[in-house]
Design a protein around this motif. Sequence first.
Motif, PDB file in Angstrom:
ATOM      1  N   GLY A   1       0.781  -1.239   0.000  1.00  0.00           N
ATOM      2  CA  GLY A   1       0.000   0.000   0.000  1.00  0.00           C
ATOM      3  C   GLY A   1       0.803   1.273   0.000  1.00  0.00           C
ATOM      4  N   TYR A   2       2.093   1.205  -0.364  1.00  0.00           N
ATOM      5  CA  TYR A   2       2.934   2.407  -0.334  1.00  0.00           C
ATOM      6  C   TYR A   2       2.744   3.289  -1.569  1.00  0.00           C
ATOM      7  CZ  TYR A   2       7.157   5.293  -0.415  1.00  0.00           C
ATOM      8  OH  TYR A   2       8.024   6.342  -0.475  1.00  0.00           O
ATOM      9  N   ALA A   3       2.377   2.715  -2.696  1.00  0.00           N
ATOM     10  CA  ALA A   3       2.388   3.436  -3.973  1.00  0.00           C
ATOM     11  C   ALA A   3       1.482   4.668  -3.951  1.00  0.00           C
ATOM     12  CB  ALA A   3       1.963   2.503  -5.099  1.00  0.00           C
ATOM     13  N   LEU A   4       1.955   5.710  -4.635  1.00  0.00           N
ATOM     14  CA  LEU A   4       1.196   6.957  -4.775  1.00  0.00           C
ATOM     15  C   LEU A   4       1.334   7.443  -6.209  1.00  0.00           C
ATOM     16  CD1 LEU A   4      -0.285   9.473  -3.530  1.00  0.00           C
ATOM     17  CD2 LEU A   4       1.991  10.430  -3.149  1.00  0.00           C
ATOM     18  N   ASP A   5       0.212   7.686  -6.877  1.00  0.00           N
ATOM     19  CA  ASP A   5       0.227   8.246  -8.227  1.00  0.00           C
ATOM     20  C   ASP A   5       0.019   9.757  -8.110  1.00  0.00           C
ATOM     21  OD1 ASP A   5      -0.013   8.979 -10.851  1.00  0.00           O
ATOM     22  OD2 ASP A   5      -1.664   7.618 -11.330  1.00  0.00           O
ATOM     23  N   VAL A   6       1.104  10.502  -8.144  1.00  0.00           N
ATOM     24  CA  VAL A   6       1.014  11.944  -7.919  1.00  0.00           C
ATOM     25  C   VAL A   6       0.208  12.634  -9.015  1.00  0.00           C
ATOM     26  CG1 VAL A   6       3.174  12.529  -9.109  1.00  0.00           C
ATOM     27  CG2 VAL A   6       2.372  13.963  -7.239  1.00  0.00           C
ATOM     28  N   ARG A   7       0.215  12.079 -10.226  1.00  0.00           N
ATOM     29  CA  ARG A   7      -0.510  12.710 -11.333  1.00  0.00           C
ATOM     30  C   ARG A   7      -2.019  12.558 -11.195  1.00  0.00           C
ATOM     31  NH1 ARG A   7       3.062   9.970 -15.966  1.00  0.00           N
ATOM     32  NH2 ARG A   7       2.938   8.327 -14.378  1.00  0.00           N
ATOM     33  N   ALA A   8      -2.450  11.651 -10.319  1.00  0.00           N
ATOM     34  CA  ALA A   8      -3.887  11.459 -10.096  1.00  0.00           C
ATOM     35  C   ALA A   8      -4.406  12.275  -8.915  1.00  0.00           C
ATOM     36  CB  ALA A   8      -4.176   9.976  -9.864  1.00  0.00           C
ATOM     37  N   MET A   9      -3.543  13.007  -8.245  1.00  0.00           N
ATOM     38  CA  MET A   9      -3.969  13.802  -7.094  1.00  0.00           C
ATOM     39  C   MET A   9      -4.848  14.962  -7.528  1.00  0.00           C
ATOM     40  SD  MET A   9      -0.345  13.688  -4.984  1.00  0.00           S
ATOM     41  CE  MET A   9      -0.814  14.959  -3.797  1.00  0.00           C
ATOM     42  N   ASP A  10      -5.852  15.273  -6.715  1.00  0.00           N
ATOM     43  CA  ASP A  10      -6.824  16.315  -7.058  1.00  0.00           C
ATOM     44  C   ASP A  10      -6.299  17.676  -6.595  1.00  0.00           C
ATOM     45  OD1 ASP A  10      -9.027  17.769  -7.768  1.00  0.00           O
ATOM     46  OD2 ASP A  10     -10.429  16.739  -6.426  1.00  0.00           O
ATOM     47  N   PHE A  11      -5.337  18.206  -7.345  1.00  0.00           N
ATOM     48  CA  PHE A  11      -4.736  19.486  -6.984  1.00  0.00           C
ATOM     49  C   PHE A  11      -5.724  20.637  -7.162  1.00  0.00           C
ATOM     50  CE2 PHE A  11      -0.919  17.016  -8.342  1.00  0.00           C
ATOM     51  CZ  PHE A  11      -0.282  16.992  -7.113  1.00  0.00           C
TER      52      PHE A  11
END
Length: 254
Positions: free
Chosen positions: A166-176
């Motif tokens: 569960g470590y992975a993070l998709d920064v491009r999918a973040m709701d900026f």
Amino acid sequence: MTASRSVYESTRLADGYAFARPPVHPRVIAMIADHQSQRRSVRALDVGCGAGRSTDALVPLADVVVGIEPIYTMLTYCRAVAPNAQFAVAFAESLPFANRAFDLITAAGSLNYADLGRFLPDAVRILTPTGTLIIYDFSAGRRFRDDDALDKWFAEFERRYPFQPGYALDVRAMDFARCGLRLDAYHEFEIALPMSTDAYGRYVLSETNVERAIARGVPENEIRDWCSRTIAAIFGDAPREVLFTGYVAYVKPA
């Protein structure tokens, strides 16, 4: 405290993060400096700074550099690691700083553990209107450029001592946009660092999967002996280049 965070309460892990990790952060920060056209910040904040190595790498980019870390134990050696920075125990979700306090905020592999719905609005609050939030991360060093021996070794290392899922993070999918931010730029990188048998062995013993295995009752000497013996077989007597791949995301106020 979650299992992912509790593993960082270990003084053994704090020592490893302070003194055994390869110098990837300075290389990433050099890329960031080039992207920023060498523009120097007045105040920079490193969120989730761990032992302080990512904070120390920021010192050339700002007049004042502050690192915050939610786990007090991880800051055990911060003064030795980053003597020109300031440190505080604080959480990404509740940043203890005034509005518009920082021109630059970095988060190096730390937002994977954060509540982004709380962090991003607070980051906007403390960021200057022309400031930048930089999110970056990089993989474990598990590959040689010229053969697959290290990747095979690392796969066995993971099988013996599993990482927390569960470590992975998709920064491009973040709701900026929801928080008044925009993703201004994104790029991926590959960094090659020469590492000896001893240096690589100390590095992998500082990984969180080893700490989790020790917490489960696996003797540290058993892990150390297996790593030492098997790493020597693929590294040999001379240093070899180990590859680290990652990304940098530049986020700005919308």
